[in-house]
Design a protein around this motif. Structure first.
Motif, PDB file in Angstrom:
ATOM      1  N   PRO A   1       0.709  -0.994  -0.090  1.00 61.02           N
ATOM      2  CA  PRO A   1      -0.120  -0.084   0.357  1.00 61.02           C
ATOM      3  C   PRO A   1       0.450   1.017  -0.088  1.00 61.02           C
ATOM      4  O   PRO A   1       2.033   1.096   0.577  1.00 61.02           O
ATOM      5  N   GLU A   2       0.216   2.475  -0.581  1.00 61.55           N
ATOM      6  CA  GLU A   2       1.106   3.057  -1.224  1.00 61.55           C
ATOM      7  C   GLU A   2       1.866   4.294   1.129  1.00 61.55           C
ATOM      8  O   GLU A   2       2.882   4.297   0.871  1.00 61.55           O
ATOM      9  N   PRO A   3       0.598   4.268   1.269  1.00 61.45           N
ATOM     10  CA  PRO A   3       1.047   4.760   3.190  1.00 61.45           C
ATOM     11  C   PRO A   3       2.659   4.040   3.358  1.00 61.45           C
ATOM     12  O   PRO A   3       3.160   4.794   4.003  1.00 61.45           O
ATOM     13  N   GLU A   4       2.200   2.681   3.722  1.00 56.02           N
ATOM     14  CA  GLU A   4       3.325   1.697   3.735  1.00 56.02           C
ATOM     15  C   GLU A   4       4.509   2.289   2.972  1.00 56.02           C
ATOM     16  O   GLU A   4       5.723   2.079   3.421  1.00 56.02           O
ATOM     17  N   ARG A   5       4.753   2.041   1.906  1.00 56.77           N
ATOM     18  CA  ARG A   5       5.845   2.051   0.515  1.00 56.77           C
ATOM     19  C   ARG A   5       6.793   3.750   1.040  1.00 56.77           C
ATOM     20  O   ARG A   5       7.368   3.326   1.196  1.00 56.77           O
ATOM     21  N   LEU A   6       5.857   4.654   1.266  1.00 55.61           N
ATOM     22  CA  LEU A   6       6.581   5.584   1.880  1.00 55.61           C
ATOM     23  C   LEU A   6       6.289   6.146   3.296  1.00 55.61           C
ATOM     24  O   LEU A   6       7.989   6.758   3.838  1.00 55.61           O
ATOM     25  N   GLU A   7       5.839   5.706   3.902  1.00 59.21           N
ATOM     26  CA  GLU A   7       6.957   5.472   5.867  1.00 59.21           C
ATOM     27  C   GLU A   7       8.176   4.683   5.173  1.00 59.21           C
ATOM     28  O   GLU A   7       9.090   4.992   5.849  1.00 59.21           O
ATOM     29  N   MET A   8       8.345   3.495   4.456  1.00 57.75           N
ATOM     30  CA  MET A   8       9.745   2.874   3.873  1.00 57.75           C
ATOM     31  C   MET A   8      10.351   3.324   3.907  1.00 57.75           C
ATOM     32  O   MET A   8      11.262   3.447   3.923  1.00 57.75           O
ATOM     33  N   ALA A   9       9.758   4.535   3.045  1.00 60.73           N
ATOM     34  CA  ALA A   9      10.795   5.744   2.066  1.00 60.73           C
ATOM     35  C   ALA A   9      11.181   6.231   2.709  1.00 60.73           C
ATOM     36  O   ALA A   9      12.633   6.888   2.915  1.00 60.73           O
TER      37      ALA A   9
END
Length: 102
Positions: free
Chosen positions: A62-70
């Protein structure tokens, strides 16, 4: 790269906001692709299947998870910045330079 001594390219990926998939050895494993403030900063892989699984996970998360990891990867990359090196170097040598004999 297997047994990459440090992994500056991995740090550069992280600083740019990319989620790295690095070899599970040497610098990336020991120093770079580590959790930052409890958040995963990327993936370590060893086999072709490991790499494929990590890439698929990044592409489907999910985008929010990807952005948090980035964002965590960017914060982790700051540990290897020129500014951080300069500050840490000065702090390490300050006691030597300003030591007075008694």
């Amino acid at each position: 790269m297997v047994d990459e001594h440090f992994g500056i390219s991995v740090v550069e990926y992280m600083a740019s906001g990319a989620i790295p998939v690095a070899h599970n050895s040497a610098g990336p494993k020991m120093d770079i692709v580590l959790p930052e403030e409890g958040t995963q900063t990327g993936f370590l892989a060893q086999s072709v299947q490991d790499y494929a699984d990590a890439i698929l996970k990044i592409m489907t998360m999910p985008e929010p998870e990807r952005l948090e990891m980035a964002a965590a990867a960017r914060r982790r990359a700051l540990r290897f910045s020129e500014q951080r090196f300069s500050e840490d170097f000065k702090a390490a040598i300050r006691p030597i330079l300003f030591h007075t004999s008694r």
